[in-house]
Design a protein around this motif. Structure first.
Motif, PDB file in Angstrom:
ATOM      1  N   SER A  45      55.279  56.538 -33.768  1.00  0.00           N
ATOM      2  CA  SER A  45      55.075  56.950 -35.624  1.00  0.00           C
ATOM      3  C   SER A  45      54.076  58.388 -34.784  1.00  0.00           C
ATOM      4  CB  SER A  45      54.369  55.834 -35.911  1.00  0.00           C
ATOM      5  OG  SER A  45      53.724  56.903 -37.243  1.00  0.00           O
ATOM      6  N   ASP A  46      52.742  57.800 -33.902  1.00  0.00           N
ATOM      7  CA  ASP A  46      52.104  59.346 -33.421  1.00  0.00           C
ATOM      8  C   ASP A  46      52.633  59.874 -33.047  1.00  0.00           C
ATOM      9  OD1 ASP A  46      49.890  57.332 -34.788  1.00  0.00           O
ATOM     10  OD2 ASP A  46      49.080  56.250 -33.155  1.00  0.00           O
ATOM     11  N   LYS A  74      50.758  53.437 -43.263  1.00  0.00           N
ATOM     12  CA  LYS A  74      52.193  54.219 -42.542  1.00  0.00           C
ATOM     13  C   LYS A  74      53.039  53.106 -42.138  1.00  0.00           C
ATOM     14  CE  LYS A  74      50.540  58.233 -40.563  1.00  0.00           C
ATOM     15  NZ  LYS A  74      50.199  58.715 -39.378  1.00  0.00           N
ATOM     16  N   ALA A  75      51.820  51.467 -41.782  1.00  0.00           N
ATOM     17  CA  ALA A  75      52.888  50.565 -41.084  1.00  0.00           C
ATOM     18  C   ALA A  75      53.574  50.413 -42.518  1.00  0.00           C
ATOM     19  CB  ALA A  75      51.916  48.920 -41.396  1.00  0.00           C
ATOM     20  N   MET A 117      47.520  50.609 -36.288  1.00  0.00           N
ATOM     21  CA  MET A 117      48.352  51.295 -37.251  1.00  0.00           C
ATOM     22  C   MET A 117      47.714  51.693 -38.558  1.00  0.00           C
ATOM     23  SD  MET A 117      52.496  51.348 -37.667  1.00  0.00           S
ATOM     24  CE  MET A 117      52.932  53.255 -37.558  1.00  0.00           C
ATOM     25  N   ASP A 118      47.393  53.144 -39.701  1.00  0.00           N
ATOM     26  CA  ASP A 118      47.112  52.818 -40.696  1.00  0.00           C
ATOM     27  C   ASP A 118      48.194  51.482 -41.987  1.00  0.00           C
ATOM     28  OD1 ASP A 118      46.052  54.143 -43.068  1.00  0.00           O
ATOM     29  OD2 ASP A 118      48.354  54.395 -43.737  1.00  0.00           O
ATOM     30  N   LYS A 167      53.300  52.156 -33.207  1.00  0.00           N
ATOM     31  CA  LYS A 167      52.076  53.144 -33.682  1.00  0.00           C
ATOM     32  C   LYS A 167      52.099  53.820 -32.414  1.00  0.00           C
ATOM     33  CE  LYS A 167      47.005  53.402 -33.773  1.00  0.00           C
ATOM     34  NZ  LYS A 167      46.758  54.355 -33.319  1.00  0.00           N
ATOM     35  N   CYS A 219      51.151  45.297 -36.801  1.00  0.00           N
ATOM     36  CA  CYS A 219      50.980  45.887 -36.345  1.00  0.00           C
ATOM     37  C   CYS A 219      49.679  47.246 -36.658  1.00  0.00           C
ATOM     38  CB  CYS A 219      52.451  47.258 -36.686  1.00  0.00           C
ATOM     39  SG  CYS A 219      53.687  46.842 -36.490  1.00  0.00           S
ATOM     40  N   VAL A 220      49.348  46.496 -37.677  1.00  0.00           N
ATOM     41  CA  VAL A 220      48.063  47.232 -38.788  1.00  0.00           C
ATOM     42  C   VAL A 220      46.829  46.795 -38.239  1.00  0.00           C
ATOM     43  CG1 VAL A 220      46.739  46.834 -40.923  1.00  0.00           C
ATOM     44  CG2 VAL A 220      48.983  46.977 -40.977  1.00  0.00           C
ATOM     45  N   LYS A 240      51.904  46.865 -30.182  1.00  0.00           N
ATOM     46  CA  LYS A 240      51.121  48.270 -30.520  1.00  0.00           C
ATOM     47  C   LYS A 240      52.164  49.859 -30.369  1.00  0.00           C
ATOM     48  CE  LYS A 240      47.395  47.544 -27.257  1.00  0.00           C
ATOM     49  NZ  LYS A 240      47.307  47.758 -25.695  1.00  0.00           N
TER      50      LYS A 240
END
Length: 432
Positions: A315-316, A353-354, A349-350, A312, A344-345, A309
């Motif tokens: 990144s968020d 983005k990953a 995560m999108d 993400k 990560c996806v 996680k």
């Protein structure tokens, strides 16, 4: 007395790397593939023109009629990606872990900013060759050991030697920040956690070295001091300071160190607890190269899924984050870098983005984003075509790859063995 000379042939050395591809001379059109640009966008039916090692144009194929080119590659039904980037890697510095003579990743001593990993880089390493079939085409070759390990450089992974491989030489200095705690026991039977009583002393030693380097740079000495010479560039941002740290306190102290010493560009490498310091990282423009995703938590009472996680969370929060692979069997594991992004996806995560974690984000962190990391007109034609999702180990199958417009070989010792034993089994000459 008789003398015998024994010659030991190591398998990894016996199979040399494929001959590097020649410079691009013919124009290339890649037609119909789904292009993942690397900046979060996708072109479903793309046209990509490659000329003189550059992307001469990239268009939506439903809007533009393709022009004539010397070579046309039909990528319909396939996926196109920018070449993946592996930061903080030791590819080409160690061939076989158990053979000391093939290990050149570190030097003796504590403060070694002048140690340049690039001069030890073996462009013909079998492990370099094994990374390319999964789309890893660029790596940051990084030294290990000591308090200041040395200076890294960035290479493309299809070259005769390190001089041919260079993308960016001497891009940054790597500092291993002291731990504020230590853990007793060993990996099978971990003990308790206790404070590092020498933490303040160790951080003071680092500060003193930087003070001396700053004083040296401001002086008019006639005799050069090689370690202090290597420190030049941190004050004006031509070099990045990569601080290897995982703990919350260590990361805070590293950011305070950046401010105190007026370091222009800094990146946290590892950054396991960086998500706890996300606002501070963002405020001070500090990026993170996140430690291996396929890993266990540091503490036994933590969320077992935290490593999955982490990217993400950062990144968020708006932090610029890429993925790195330092750890056990790290050179062999470089080929799994895209699947870390895939994990990560799986944890929210999108997907695009990953993808940025191993393309455009890493390119920005390493300072090569003007020419690499995305599929854009004018940038290097360093890209590959896969029959499936490159972040999914079940479907990824790279069929064609280019570095600076040169179509490279995807063969390796592993593919040779595959073809060899496939023929054996298909012939039916297998005995139980």
């Amino acid at each position: 007395m008789k003398k015998y000379i024994f010659i030991l042939l190591l398998t990894s050395f016996a199979f040399g790397q494929q001959t590097p591809a020649s410079k691009q001379t013919k124009s290339i059109l890649i037609l119909g593939g789904k292009a993942h640009i690397g900046n979060g966008t996708i072109i479903e039916n793309s046209l990509i023109y490659i000329k003189d090692g550059k992307i001469a144009g990239i268009y939506d194929g439903t809007m533009v009629k393709p022009a004539k080119h010397d070579t046309v590659i039909n990528a319909s039904g396939k996926e196109i990606y920018p070449g993946f980037i592996s930061p903080n890697a030791t590819l080409g510095l160690v061939e076989i872990d158990a053979v000391k003579a093939s290990d050149d990743e570190s030097e003796m001593g504590e403060m070694n900013p002048h140690i340049r990993s690039i001069v030890a880089y073996n462009a013909e390493s079998g492990l370099v060759e094994a990374a390319r079939p999964n789309g890893i085409l660029i790596a940051q070759i990084t030294p290990r050991g000591g308090r200041i390990s040395g200076t890294s450089s960035i290479v493309q992974l299809d070259a005769w030697n390190w001089e041919d491989a260079i993308i960016k030489e001497n891009d940054g200095i790597h500092l291993n920040w002291p731990r504020s705690y230590s853990q007793t026991g060993w990996w099978a039977e971990p003990g308790g956690i206790q404070p590092n009583k020498k933490y303040d002393e160790q951080t003071t030693e680092i500060q003193n070295f930087f003070n001396n380097a700053k004083a040296y740079a401001a002086s008019n000495v006639t005799v050069k001091d090689i370690p202090y010479e290597a420190m030049k560039g941190l004050e004006n941002g031509t070099k990045t300071l990569f601080i290897h740290a995982d703990g919350e306190k260590e990361i805070i102290d590293a950011i305070l160190f950046k401010k105190k010493n007026n370091i222009q560009k800094m990146t946290i490498v590892g950054g396991y607890y960086a998500y706890k310091n996300a606002p501070l990282l963002l405020e001070n423009n500090v990026s993170v190269l996140l430690r291996r995703v396929h890993d266990l938590p540091i503490l036994e009472d933590e969320d077992v899924n935290l490593p999955f996680k982490n990217a993400k969370l950062l990144s968020d929060a708006g932090v610029l984050v890429g993925l790195e692979n330092m750890g056990d069997m790290e050179r062999m594991q470089v080929r799994n870098l895209p699947f870390y992004a895939g994990t990560c996806v799986a944890w929210g995560m999108d997907k695009e983005k990953a993808l940025q974690l191993i393309t455009s984000n890493s390119a920005k962190i390493l300072g090569i984003d003007s020419n690499y990391g995305t599929l854009e007109s004018g940038k290097s034609a360093t890209l590959f075509i896969s029959e499936g999702d490159a972040l999914d180990m079940k479907t990824n199958k790279v069929t064609t790859a280019f570095i600076d417009g040169r179509q490279i070989s995807l063969e390796s010792h592993q593919t040779e063995l595959y073809e060899r034993y496939k023929e054996k089994f298909q012939s039916g000459k297998v005995t139980e």
